[in-house]
Design a protein around this motif. Structure first.
Motif, PDB file in Angstrom:
ATOM      1  N   PRO A  41       1.037  -1.196   0.017  1.00 54.07           N
ATOM      2  CA  PRO A  41       0.028  -0.081  -0.028  1.00 54.07           C
ATOM      3  C   PRO A  41       0.892   1.235  -0.082  1.00 54.07           C
ATOM      4  O   PRO A  41       1.495   1.469   0.801  1.00 54.07           O
ATOM      5  CB  PRO A  41      -0.936  -0.056   1.287  1.00 54.07           C
ATOM      6  CG  PRO A  41      -0.859  -1.517   1.590  1.00 54.07           C
ATOM      7  CD  PRO A  41       0.345  -1.882   1.141  1.00 54.07           C
ATOM      8  N   GLY A  42       0.513   2.217  -0.963  1.00 58.35           N
ATOM      9  CA  GLY A  42       1.295   3.493  -0.831  1.00 58.35           C
ATOM     10  C   GLY A  42       2.645   3.291  -1.679  1.00 58.35           C
ATOM     11  O   GLY A  42       3.448   4.512  -1.707  1.00 58.35           O
ATOM     12  N   LYS A  43       2.868   2.293  -1.923  1.00 57.99           N
ATOM     13  CA  LYS A  43       4.245   1.969  -2.509  1.00 57.99           C
ATOM     14  C   LYS A  43       4.228   1.695  -4.102  1.00 57.99           C
ATOM     15  O   LYS A  43       3.240   1.256  -4.654  1.00 57.99           O
ATOM     16  CB  LYS A  43       4.998   0.970  -1.965  1.00 57.99           C
ATOM     17  CG  LYS A  43       5.532   1.436  -0.442  1.00 57.99           C
ATOM     18  CD  LYS A  43       6.347   0.409   0.145  1.00 57.99           C
ATOM     19  CE  LYS A  43       6.927   1.017   1.437  1.00 57.99           C
ATOM     20  NZ  LYS A  43       7.800  -0.111   2.246  1.00 57.99           N
ATOM     21  N   GLU A  44       5.460   1.769  -4.884  1.00 61.49           N
ATOM     22  CA  GLU A  44       5.401   1.437  -6.076  1.00 61.49           C
ATOM     23  C   GLU A  44       5.512  -0.121  -6.321  1.00 61.49           C
ATOM     24  O   GLU A  44       6.099  -0.811  -5.481  1.00 61.49           O
ATOM     25  CB  GLU A  44       6.741   2.047  -6.741  1.00 61.49           C
ATOM     26  CG  GLU A  44       6.729   3.668  -6.882  1.00 61.49           C
ATOM     27  CD  GLU A  44       5.901   4.235  -8.020  1.00 61.49           C
ATOM     28  OE1 GLU A  44       5.313   5.103  -7.777  1.00 61.49           O
ATOM     29  OE2 GLU A  44       5.626   3.474  -9.096  1.00 61.49           O
ATOM     30  N   ARG A  45       4.963  -0.616  -7.439  1.00 59.19           N
ATOM     31  CA  ARG A  45       5.298  -2.155  -7.739  1.00 59.19           C
ATOM     32  C   ARG A  45       6.648  -2.149  -7.769  1.00 59.19           C
ATOM     33  O   ARG A  45       7.455  -1.633  -8.489  1.00 59.19           O
ATOM     34  CB  ARG A  45       4.484  -2.249  -8.931  1.00 59.19           C
ATOM     35  CG  ARG A  45       4.488  -3.944  -9.175  1.00 59.19           C
ATOM     36  CD  ARG A  45       3.597  -4.122 -10.282  1.00 59.19           C
ATOM     37  NE  ARG A  45       4.230  -3.605 -11.574  1.00 59.19           N
ATOM     38  CZ  ARG A  45       3.428  -3.066 -12.865  1.00 59.19           C
ATOM     39  NH1 ARG A  45       2.158  -3.803 -12.856  1.00 59.19           N
ATOM     40  NH2 ARG A  45       4.079  -2.660 -13.858  1.00 59.19           N
ATOM     41  N   GLU A  46       7.069  -3.156  -7.330  1.00 59.53           N
ATOM     42  CA  GLU A  46       8.421  -3.781  -7.092  1.00 59.53           C
ATOM     43  C   GLU A  46       8.630  -5.362  -7.796  1.00 59.53           C
ATOM     44  O   GLU A  46       7.702  -6.083  -7.619  1.00 59.53           O
ATOM     45  CB  GLU A  46       8.965  -3.902  -5.923  1.00 59.53           C
ATOM     46  CG  GLU A  46      10.214  -4.616  -5.550  1.00 59.53           C
ATOM     47  CD  GLU A  46      10.750  -4.672  -3.955  1.00 59.53           C
ATOM     48  OE1 GLU A  46      11.907  -4.943  -3.930  1.00 59.53           O
ATOM     49  OE2 GLU A  46       9.845  -4.828  -3.318  1.00 59.53           O
ATOM     50  N   GLU A  47       9.625  -5.268  -8.734  1.00 60.64           N
ATOM     51  CA  GLU A  47       9.983  -6.638  -9.097  1.00 60.64           C
ATOM     52  C   GLU A  47      10.511  -7.491  -8.296  1.00 60.64           C
ATOM     53  O   GLU A  47      11.598  -7.066  -7.661  1.00 60.64           O
ATOM     54  CB  GLU A  47      10.637  -6.726 -10.410  1.00 60.64           C
ATOM     55  CG  GLU A  47      10.672  -8.085 -11.055  1.00 60.64           C
ATOM     56  CD  GLU A  47      11.334  -7.788 -12.857  1.00 60.64           C
ATOM     57  OE1 GLU A  47      11.620  -6.685 -13.051  1.00 60.64           O
ATOM     58  OE2 GLU A  47      11.434  -8.979 -13.252  1.00 60.64           O
ATOM     59  N   VAL A  48      10.106  -8.891  -7.972  1.00 58.49           N
ATOM     60  CA  VAL A  48      10.837  -9.472  -6.946  1.00 58.49           C
ATOM     61  C   VAL A  48      11.758 -10.447  -7.639  1.00 58.49           C
ATOM     62  O   VAL A  48      13.033 -10.613  -7.097  1.00 58.49           O
ATOM     63  CB  VAL A  48       9.687 -10.337  -6.282  1.00 58.49           C
ATOM     64  CG1 VAL A  48      10.181 -11.286  -5.339  1.00 58.49           C
ATOM     65  CG2 VAL A  48       8.708  -9.629  -5.423  1.00 58.49           C
ATOM     66  N   GLY A  49      11.266 -11.098  -8.548  1.00 54.24           N
ATOM     67  CA  GLY A  49      12.395 -11.889  -9.556  1.00 54.24           C
ATOM     68  C   GLY A  49      11.646 -12.419 -10.782  1.00 54.24           C
ATOM     69  O   GLY A  49      10.495 -12.199 -10.778  1.00 54.24           O
ATOM     70  N   THR A  50      12.492 -13.026 -11.621  1.00 51.34           N
ATOM     71  CA  THR A  50      12.281 -13.535 -12.766  1.00 51.34           C
ATOM     72  C   THR A  50      12.842 -14.784 -13.112  1.00 51.34           C
ATOM     73  O   THR A  50      14.032 -15.272 -12.498  1.00 51.34           O
ATOM     74  CB  THR A  50      12.714 -12.762 -13.881  1.00 51.34           C
ATOM     75  OG1 THR A  50      11.948 -11.196 -13.725  1.00 51.34           O
ATOM     76  CG2 THR A  50      12.260 -12.962 -15.326  1.00 51.34           C
ATOM     77  N   ILE A  51      11.835 -15.662 -13.592  1.00 54.16           N
ATOM     78  CA  ILE A  51      12.601 -17.024 -14.232  1.00 54.16           C
ATOM     79  C   ILE A  51      12.577 -17.162 -15.831  1.00 54.16           C
ATOM     80  O   ILE A  51      11.446 -16.886 -16.135  1.00 54.16           O
ATOM     81  CB  ILE A  51      12.009 -18.229 -13.547  1.00 54.16           C
ATOM     82  CG1 ILE A  51      12.563 -19.688 -13.788  1.00 54.16           C
ATOM     83  CG2 ILE A  51      10.255 -18.235 -13.824  1.00 54.16           C
ATOM     84  CD1 ILE A  51      12.234 -20.526 -12.741  1.00 54.16           C
ATOM     85  N   SER A  52      13.346 -17.793 -16.100  1.00 56.36           N
ATOM     86  CA  SER A  52      13.532 -17.985 -17.579  1.00 56.36           C
ATOM     87  C   SER A  52      12.257 -18.944 -18.340  1.00 56.36           C
ATOM     88  O   SER A  52      12.004 -19.665 -17.415  1.00 56.36           O
ATOM     89  CB  SER A  52      14.712 -18.212 -18.372  1.00 56.36           C
ATOM     90  OG  SER A  52      15.274 -19.545 -17.808  1.00 56.36           O
ATOM     91  N   TRP A  53      12.035 -19.143 -19.631  1.00 54.27           N
ATOM     92  CA  TRP A  53      11.282 -20.246 -19.957  1.00 54.27           C
ATOM     93  C   TRP A  53      11.515 -21.677 -19.432  1.00 54.27           C
ATOM     94  O   TRP A  53      10.729 -22.320 -19.173  1.00 54.27           O
ATOM     95  CB  TRP A  53      10.939 -19.999 -21.397  1.00 54.27           C
ATOM     96  CG  TRP A  53      12.283 -20.402 -22.171  1.00 54.27           C
ATOM     97  CD1 TRP A  53      13.427 -19.763 -22.625  1.00 54.27           C
ATOM     98  CD2 TRP A  53      12.653 -21.959 -22.630  1.00 54.27           C
ATOM     99  NE1 TRP A  53      14.088 -20.511 -23.542  1.00 54.27           N
ATOM    100  CE2 TRP A  53      13.687 -21.935 -23.254  1.00 54.27           C
ATOM    101  CE3 TRP A  53      11.737 -23.163 -22.574  1.00 54.27           C
ATOM    102  CZ2 TRP A  53      14.309 -22.841 -24.012  1.00 54.27           C
ATOM    103  CZ3 TRP A  53      12.585 -24.009 -23.169  1.00 54.27           C
ATOM    104  CH2 TRP A  53      13.846 -24.135 -23.699  1.00 54.27           C
ATOM    105  N   SER A  54      12.995 -21.835 -19.546  1.00 52.38           N
ATOM    106  CA  SER A  54      13.300 -23.182 -19.247  1.00 52.38           C
ATOM    107  C   SER A  54      13.540 -23.331 -17.616  1.00 52.38           C
ATOM    108  O   SER A  54      13.670 -24.628 -17.314  1.00 52.38           O
ATOM    109  CB  SER A  54      14.746 -23.484 -19.766  1.00 52.38           C
ATOM    110  OG  SER A  54      15.639 -22.694 -19.409  1.00 52.38           O
ATOM    111  N   GLY A  55      13.629 -22.442 -16.938  1.00 55.61           N
ATOM    112  CA  GLY A  55      13.935 -22.474 -15.649  1.00 55.61           C
ATOM    113  C   GLY A  55      15.433 -22.478 -15.357  1.00 55.61           C
ATOM    114  O   GLY A  55      15.859 -22.485 -14.222  1.00 55.61           O
TER     115      GLY A  55
END
Length: 119
Positions: A41-55
Motif C-alpha cells: 500500500p502506498g508504494k510502487e510496484r517492485e519486481e521480486v524476481g524472474t525465471i526464464s522459460w526453461s527455468g
C-alpha cells in the motif's frame, strides 16, 4: 493468450514461510519468462524476481535474494515463489506475469494474492 492465477497467499508470522503458485492456461506458457512482482500500500510496484522459460536462469531483487526462490514446472504450467524468512516489509499483494522477454515479462498478468507478515 495466457491466463494466470496466483494462489498461496495468506497471513504468516515473521520468520515463517509461504509458497505462492502461479498457474497458467495456454499451451505456449512454457515458452514465456515469468516474473513475480509485489506492491505494498502506498508504494510502487517492485519486481521480486524472474525465471526464464526453461527455468535455467533466475534473477532476484536484492531485497529478497537468499530468502526467495522461483521455480517452475512446465509440465504443470505452474511457476512457484518459495518465500522463507519472511519479514513484515514483505507484506504486499504479489502478482505473477508472463512475457516473451526475460528483461520485462509483463505481457500477461494475474489478479494477485495478498501476503501479510506479522511482527
Amino acid at each position: 493468450q495466457v491466463q494466470l492465477v496466483e494462489s498461496g497467499g495468506g497471513l504468516v508470522q515473521a520468520g515463517g514461510s509461504l509458497r505462492l503458485s502461479c498457474a497458467a492456461s495456454g499451451r505456449t506458457f512454457s515458452s514465456y519468462a515469468v516474473g513475480w512482482f509485489r506492491q505494498a500500500p502506498g508504494k510502487e510496484r517492485e519486481e521480486v524476481g524472474t525465471i526464464s522459460w526453461s527455468g535455467g536462469r533466475t534473477t532476484y531483487a536484492d531485497s529478497v535474494k537468499g530468502r526467495f526462490t522461483i521455480s517452475r514446472d512446465n509440465a504443470k504450467n505452474t511457476v512457484y515463489l518459495q518465500m522463507n524468512s519472511l519479514k513484515p516489509e514483505d507484506t504486499a499483494v504479489y502478482y505473477c506475469a508472463a512475457g516473451t522477454y526475460y528483461s520485462h515479462p509483463t505481457t500477461y498478468w494475474g489478479q494477485g494474492t495478498q501476503v501479510t507478515v506479522s511482527s
